[in-house]
Design an enzyme around this catalytic site. Structure first.
Site, mmCIF file in Angstrom:
data_model
loop_
_atom_site.group_PDB
_atom_site.id
_atom_site.type_symbol
_atom_site.label_atom_id
_atom_site.label_comp_id
_atom_site.label_asym_id
_atom_site.label_seq_id
_atom_site.Cartn_x
_atom_site.Cartn_y
_atom_site.Cartn_z
ATOM 1 C CG HIS A 195 -9.961 -3.571 8.081
ATOM 2 N ND1 HIS A 195 -9.100 -4.217 8.939
ATOM 3 C CD2 HIS A 195 -11.047 -4.360 7.971
ATOM 4 C CE1 HIS A 195 -9.651 -5.357 9.327
ATOM 5 N NE2 HIS A 195 -10.830 -5.466 8.756
ATOM 6 C CG ASN A 255 -2.216 -0.798 0.903
ATOM 7 O OD1 ASN A 255 -3.065 -0.348 0.136
ATOM 8 N ND2 ASN A 255 -2.308 -1.993 1.475
ATOM 9 C CG ASP A 267 -12.151 5.767 16.559
ATOM 10 O OD1 ASP A 267 -11.586 4.642 16.604
ATOM 11 O OD2 ASP A 267 -13.385 5.891 16.422
HETATM 12 C C1 GRF Z 1 -3.291 -4.758 3.869
HETATM 13 O O1 GRF Z 1 -4.121 -5.830 3.555
HETATM 14 C C2 GRF Z 1 -4.014 -3.724 4.678
HETATM 15 O O2 GRF Z 1 -5.378 -3.627 4.343
HETATM 16 C C3 GRF Z 1 -3.859 -4.240 6.089
HETATM 17 O O3 GRF Z 1 -2.561 -4.772 6.126
HETATM 18 C C4 GRF Z 1 -2.167 -5.168 4.820
HETATM 19 C C5 GRF Z 1 -0.888 -4.456 4.515
HETATM 20 O O4 GRF Z 1 -0.348 -4.859 3.285
HETATM 21 N N1 GRF Z 1 -4.095 -3.199 7.046
HETATM 22 P P1 GRF Z 1 0.890 -4.084 2.675
HETATM 23 O O5 GRF Z 1 1.987 -4.124 3.726
HETATM 24 O O6 GRF Z 1 0.440 -2.677 2.392
HETATM 25 O O7 GRF Z 1 1.255 -4.815 1.442
#
Ligand code: GRF
Length: 203
Positions: A108, A14, A140
């Site tokens: 999430h 991400n 939060d």
């Molecule tokens: C993702 O699935 C995100 O939604 C969750 O943790 C994971 C992180 O993946 N909170 P990355 O490290 O961004 O590949």
């Protein structure tokens, strides 16, 4: 230009999607710091490769507030306007959240409020839902709880296992997070209780 601070604990896909959008000009922001609580996080290596400020602030064995104070100090030092949790496997203390009111986002991998917590994609798959997806929300002091900015729906296919489902959700995460960041940076929303609504377009 606004400064982003990315917090992560793992592979950082991400973060990389956000960094790609910043690099290509699709996101008008600067990544001021990438912070991991784990030295072995793939995302921190990726941040270094990209020439970004990459910091490891270990959490192991530290009381939560002490670690949070170190992280907040680093965010302030790098003049971070918006904190993006991207696979950051720590619950923030209420004190941390208060330092950045409505200025912390999380992603999430499920349609909240369904399936909060760990392994959300597997939880959804095992439950037998026909659609799942991802949620970007304000943070939060409660886990996976704050007001929702963006959700993307992903159908669950008969041929799926929880890995293939997670992979298709991840593709949508990479789109959703930058959308939500853009919304916040442009400030064209208001928060009504739990609802984040767009302001009417100015003529
Ligand atoms: C993702 O699935 C995100 O939604 C969750 O943790 C994971 C992180 O993946 N909170 P990355 O490290 O961004 O590949």
């Amino acid at each position: 230009m606004k400064n982003l601070g990315i917090l992560l604990s793992g592979r950082g896909s991400n973060f990389e999607a956000i960094a790609d959008n910043v690099a290509s000009g699709k996101l008008d922001a600067n990544i001021a710091a990438v912070i991991s609580n784990r030295a072995d996080a793939g995302g921190i290596e990726a941040a270094r490769r990209r020439g970004l400020k990459a910091l490891v602030i270990p959490s192991k064995g530290k009381p939560r507030e002490q670690h949070d104070r170190e992280v907040v100090a680093a965010l302030l030092e790098h003049r971070v306007d918006l904190v993006c949790l991207a696979g950051y496997m720590r619950l923030l203390s209420p004190w941390f959240v208060q330092q950045f009111p409505n200025r912390i986002l999380n992603i999430h991998p499920a349609l909240l409020p369904a399936f909060p917590g760990l392994e959300a994609q597997k939880q959804a798959f095992d439950y037998g839902v026909k659609v799942s997806g991802c949620t970007v929300h304000f943070v939060d002091a409660d886990l996976d709880h704050g007001a929702i900015l963006v959700q993307k729906v992903v159908p669950v296919l008969d041929s799926d296992d929880h890995h293939t489902l997670a992979a298709r959700i991840l593709e949508q995460e990479h789109i959703a997070y930058s959308e939500a960041i853009r919304m916040v940076l442009e400030g064209k929303y208001r928060i009504e209780g739990r609802r984040v609504v767009m302001k009417p377009q100015e003529r």
